[in-house]
Write an enzyme that holds these catalytic residues in place. Structure first.
Site, PDB file in Angstrom:
ATOM      1  N   LEU A 105       0.902  -1.141   0.000  1.00 40.92           N
ATOM      2  CA  LEU A 105       0.000   0.000   0.000  1.00 40.92           C
ATOM      3  C   LEU A 105       0.944   1.194   0.000  1.00 40.92           C
ATOM      4  O   LEU A 105       1.756   1.333   0.910  1.00 40.92           O
ATOM      5  CB  LEU A 105      -0.875  -0.017   1.259  1.00 40.92           C
ATOM      6  CG  LEU A 105      -2.117   0.874   1.291  1.00 40.92           C
ATOM      7  CD1 LEU A 105      -3.028   0.615   0.096  1.00 40.92           C
ATOM      8  CD2 LEU A 105      -2.883   0.661   2.586  1.00 40.92           C
ATOM      9  N   ASP A 106       0.878   2.017  -1.048  1.00 46.19           N
ATOM     10  CA  ASP A 106       1.965   2.984  -1.239  1.00 46.19           C
ATOM     11  C   ASP A 106       2.087   3.997  -0.092  1.00 46.19           C
ATOM     12  O   ASP A 106       1.186   4.163   0.718  1.00 46.19           O
ATOM     13  CB  ASP A 106       1.864   3.673  -2.609  1.00 46.19           C
ATOM     14  CG  ASP A 106       0.691   4.616  -2.727  1.00 46.19           C
ATOM     15  OD1 ASP A 106       0.646   5.593  -1.967  1.00 46.19           O
ATOM     16  OD2 ASP A 106      -0.174   4.398  -3.593  1.00 46.19           O
ATOM     17  N   TYR A 107       3.226   4.641  -0.073  1.00 47.77           N
ATOM     18  CA  TYR A 107       3.645   5.534   1.016  1.00 47.77           C
ATOM     19  C   TYR A 107       2.590   6.586   1.363  1.00 47.77           C
ATOM     20  O   TYR A 107       2.337   6.870   2.528  1.00 47.77           O
ATOM     21  CB  TYR A 107       4.949   6.223   0.591  1.00 47.77           C
ATOM     22  CG  TYR A 107       5.560   7.139   1.620  1.00 47.77           C
ATOM     23  CD1 TYR A 107       6.264   6.625   2.709  1.00 47.77           C
ATOM     24  CD2 TYR A 107       5.464   8.523   1.488  1.00 47.77           C
ATOM     25  CE1 TYR A 107       6.851   7.468   3.644  1.00 47.77           C
ATOM     26  CE2 TYR A 107       6.047   9.371   2.425  1.00 47.77           C
ATOM     27  CZ  TYR A 107       6.730   8.835   3.498  1.00 47.77           C
ATOM     28  OH  TYR A 107       7.307   9.670   4.423  1.00 47.77           O
ATOM     29  N   SER A 109      -0.644   6.444   0.810  1.00 45.66           N
ATOM     30  CA  SER A 109      -1.986   5.896   0.989  1.00 45.66           C
ATOM     31  C   SER A 109      -2.155   5.285   2.376  1.00 45.66           C
ATOM     32  O   SER A 109      -1.175   4.902   3.024  1.00 45.66           O
ATOM     33  CB  SER A 109      -2.267   4.821  -0.069  1.00 45.66           C
ATOM     34  OG  SER A 109      -2.178   5.373  -1.363  1.00 45.66           O
TER      35      SER A 109
END
Length: 247
Positions: A105-107, A109
């Site tokens: 889960l990207d930085y 988000s």
């Protein structure tokens, strides 16, 4: 049965006794046995039932653990970061098992992220072929037309990849601020999938949260908190993945 197999060096590394690279060296040197037989081939796969010995010492298998974590923004979905930024495992200081995040889960988000030490389970819920649904809520710049949003179902091209959504729903729009709140359901999880998809349509993501992962929701959790999955939830997630393959 094939989806219960794991590479031998990965299983050794996950036990915590050494790194995967060192495990590969030990295998090649003939210091690893599987079911009392020396194994020197790196591609060898094993099941949870196999007996593994490393340098004559039986491999102790960690008890499998499963956590649902409400990841905050500004945290890396990894167990370490070369730049010294905060990683998700920093929130689990009292967990003794060597857990790792399932997928990313990207930085920038937030939202539902699973962590485990069970590689078979991780593959089941993460791999696109098993199609476990993930639901995101995205605040985007602009007010997309229904015609534009339907393109998400057909697929949007970006950097040689086709990025799709399974379903979409407009939750709200703010004409004054020129923003929209969208609910997007995905079966895949490519790198920065939602952000890239919406960017290609001309509606860049301002804020992104994963609300649901399979049957699991963030109900009862605050940002930065986690909880263990119940045995029933673990089985439900496994069954969900198996059902999708059958379909």
């Amino acid at each position: 049965m094939s989806n219960t197999n794991e590479r031998l060096q990965k299983v050794i590394a996950q036990s915590g006794i050494t790194s995967r690279r060192k495990a590969e060296i030990l295998i090649v040197e003939g210091k690893v046995k599987v079911n009392n037989k020396v194994v020197t081939e790196l591609g060898t796969k094993v099941t949870p039932e196999d007996k593994i010995e490393v340098d004559g010492v039986p491999l102790e298998k960690e008890q499998s653990v499963y956590y649902l974590f409400y990841k905050p923004r500004g945290v890396i979905s990894s167990v370490k970061d070369e730049k010294g930024r905060k990683v998700v495992t920093d929130f689990f200081p009292e967990v003794e098992e060597r857990i790792y995040p399932i997928g990313r889960l990207d930085y920038d988000s937030s939202g539902a992220l699973l962590l485990t030490n069970d590689g078979v389970f991780a593959n089941l819920v993460m791999h696109p072929k098993y199609g476990v649904e993930k639901v995101y809520v995205a605040k985007v710049k602009g007010i997309p037309s229904k015609e534009d949003l339907r393109k998400l179902i057909k697929g949007v091209k970006d950097k040689g990849e086709v990025l799709k959504a399974l379903r979409f729903r407009v939750l709200s729009t703010d004409k004054k601020k020129n923003t929209s709140l969208l609910e997007l359901t995905l079966r895949e999880g490519k790198n920065r999938h939602v952000r890239r998809m919406m960017e290609q349509l001309g509606y860049p993501v301002i804020k992104l949260k994963r609300e649901k992962y399979g049957i699991l929701t963030l109900d009862g959790l605050r940002v930065g908190e986690f909880r263990k999955l119940t045995p029933k939830e673990v089985n439900q997630m496994r069954n969900l993945a198996s059902k999708n393959v059958e379909e």
